[in-house]
Write an enzyme that holds these catalytic residues in place. Structure first.
Site, short mmCIF file in Angstrom:
data_model
loop_
_atom_site.label_atom_id
_atom_site.label_comp_id
_atom_site.label_asym_id
_atom_site.label_seq_id
_atom_site.Cartn_x
_atom_site.Cartn_y
_atom_site.Cartn_z
N GLU A 199 0.85 -1.19 0.00
CA GLU A 199 0.00 0.00 0.00
C GLU A 199 0.88 1.24 0.00
OE1 GLU A 199 -3.87 -1.64 2.53
OE2 GLU A 199 -2.48 -0.23 3.44
N LYS A 200 0.32 2.33 -0.48
CA LYS A 200 0.99 3.61 -0.34
C LYS A 200 1.12 3.92 1.14
CE LYS A 200 2.59 7.72 -1.50
NZ LYS A 200 3.94 7.86 -2.09
N PHE A 201 2.32 4.31 1.59
CA PHE A 201 2.51 4.63 3.01
C PHE A 201 2.20 6.10 3.24
CE2 PHE A 201 5.28 6.05 6.55
CZ PHE A 201 4.66 5.33 7.56
N ARG A 290 -11.54 -11.36 14.04
CA ARG A 290 -11.31 -11.97 15.35
C ARG A 290 -11.62 -10.94 16.43
NH1 ARG A 290 -6.77 -9.05 16.62
NH2 ARG A 290 -5.30 -8.63 14.94
N VAL A 293 -7.20 -7.20 20.64
CA VAL A 293 -6.55 -6.96 21.93
C VAL A 293 -7.30 -5.86 22.69
CG1 VAL A 293 -4.40 -6.29 23.08
CG2 VAL A 293 -4.32 -7.60 20.95
#
Length: 445
Positions: A199-201, A290, A293
């Site tokens: 992906e483009k950062f 899922r 955290v």
């Protein structure tokens, strides 16, 4: 409802699942590696089975051994927690083939939305904006070509899993040649799948995620959003709910998250992760199929038990909650207490905990598997526990968190607690001016 379930995980999340199961009258079996023989989940579960040596690929990622443990003990379902096998559709499918309920989404949903590549495609087809990027890359040559088209810097990401594992920021062609293989190996090690996307950062953005819950039949609700912008090495440190986004933008992102989950008739708990730039533009990043955290902050403001809901949905009892039933109250903050030295680039600090005392009092929750004398193994994540506070307003929650951090004492390994105390006092944090580069730009780290 299940009579007995197996927990295919370790640490605080295994303990978290045990606690709700016990309240519901469900017997628990915990699998463990040789390194975790004396861990608190092993001590508290009704049964425990060693599934291999310390290395995760020989124990917590060992599908034959985990399934054998479930069949041997008569477990009707498997709760995967987060990480390890939690987002592996092949594992979920093998559970189904062996007559064991995977307590999570279907393999089909995981393959559709759980992989970052698949999620990007569905988002684009659902008119939800995505960051410029690719599907799964076949090799370094394809990655080099994609990076040239996207433009540096780029971000390599494991298509499976999450938690910042298998992610590499690459700024030059030379860096990419070295980083691609490293990202693949890390993805293989942590998730059993070497697939990598690009992906483009974006240098500066907020990380906002939507908590969804679905019944597998097309009924999906959201339970608010969380801001998870304070990170190190693409891994979250502090999370809070709700975010400080404007109401109109918040609602737009919440609607997008529900729309995507409905697209695959999602079952159970899941999280849609978004990037929000300085101009208020948002982009779908990925879905974590899922429990997260940081689910605790959403539990705090909603009053719901997400693990209980996971059990009920997986057992075929459906999702009785409607969107109108979800009432979010107050503000919650979570600090991940890691065995790391923030002054030395967050170097892991595994070893023996000589003494531990966690905070208490009104609006304070601690999820931890640590105890005095516990030895933190060097083989896994450095998370010791999570400190969660809840109060009426964000300002009050920050004050409560600072008090709770100062009450918490962990003698032995270096921890991230002193850093969090500084962040609670930081004027930028106090006014909600947080981006994923916060530690670098606001804390000079």
């Amino acid at each position: 409802m299940f009579k007995k379930i197996l927990i295919a995980n370790r640490g605080e999340i295994a303990l978290r699942v045990i606690r709700t199961a016990r309240e519901m009258g469900i017997k628990t079996v915990v699998v463990y590696s040789q390194a975790d023989e004396h861990s608190l989940p092993v001590l508290l579960a009704d049964e425990s089975v060693c599934v291999g040596p310390a290395a995760s690929n020989a124990s917590y990622l060992n599908i034959p051994n985990i399934l054998s443990a479930a069949l041997m003990t008569g477990a009707e379902g498997i709760h995967p927690g987060y990480g390890f096998m939690a987002e592996n559709p092949d594992f979920a499918e093998m559970c189904r083939d062996h007559g064991i309920t995977f307590i999570g989404p279907t393999p089909e949903s995981m393959r559709a939305l759980g992989s970052k590549a698949g999620g990007r495609e569905i988002a684009a087809n659902s008119n939800v904006p995505v960051v410029p990027g690719t599907g799964v890359l076949e090799g370094t040559d394809e990655a080099l070509l994609a990076a040239k088209q996207i433009g540096y810097p780029v971000l390599l990401k494991a298509s499976a899993g999450g938690g910042g594992r298998g992610q590499k920021v690459v700024r030059t062609q030379e860096e990419l040649k070295a980083a691609f293989g490293q990202a693949q190996e890390e993805a293989r090690l942590y998730f059993g799948d070497p697939a990598i996307i690009m992906e483009k950062f974006l240098e500066e953005f907020r990380h906002v995620e939507v908590q969804v819950m679905g019944d597998g039949q097309g009924h999906v609700i959201h339970i608010g959003e969380r801001d998870c912008s304070i990170q190190r090495r693409n891994q979250k440190l502090i999370e809070e709910a709700p975010s400080t986004l404007p109401d109109s933008l918040r609602q737009e992102i919440l609607d997008a998250g529900v729309r995507l989950a409905k697209h695959v008739k999602y079952a159970g708990a899941g999280t849609m992760e978004f990037i929000v730039d300085r101009d208020g533009n948002y982009y779908f990043m990925e879905m974590n199929t899922r429990i997260q955290v940081e689910h605790c902050v959403s539990e705090a403001i909603s009053g719901l038990d997400f693990v209980r809901l996971q059990f009920q949905i997986a057992a075929g009892e459906g999702l009785a909650l409607q969107q109108s039933d979800i009432v979010l109250r107050g503000h919650a903050i979570e600090c991940r207490i890691n065995a790391e030295d923030p002054d030395k680039d967050f170097r892991p600090a595994a070893g023996k905990i000589d003494e531990v005392h966690f905070a208490g009092g009104p609006g304070v929750r601690v999820d931890s598997h640590a105890y005095s004398g516990y030895v933190i193994p060097p083989h896994y994540d450095s998370l010791i526990g999570k400190l969660i506070v809840h109060h009426d307003t964000r300002e009050q929650a920050i004050a409560r968190m600072k008090r709770a951090l100062e009450e918490t004492v962990i003698q032995g390994p270096k921890t991230t607690i002193p850093l969090y105390v500084k962040i609670m006092d930081n004027p930028f944090y106090k006014r909600g001016a947080v981006m994923t580069n916060f530690l670098k730009t606001r804390m000079d780290m």
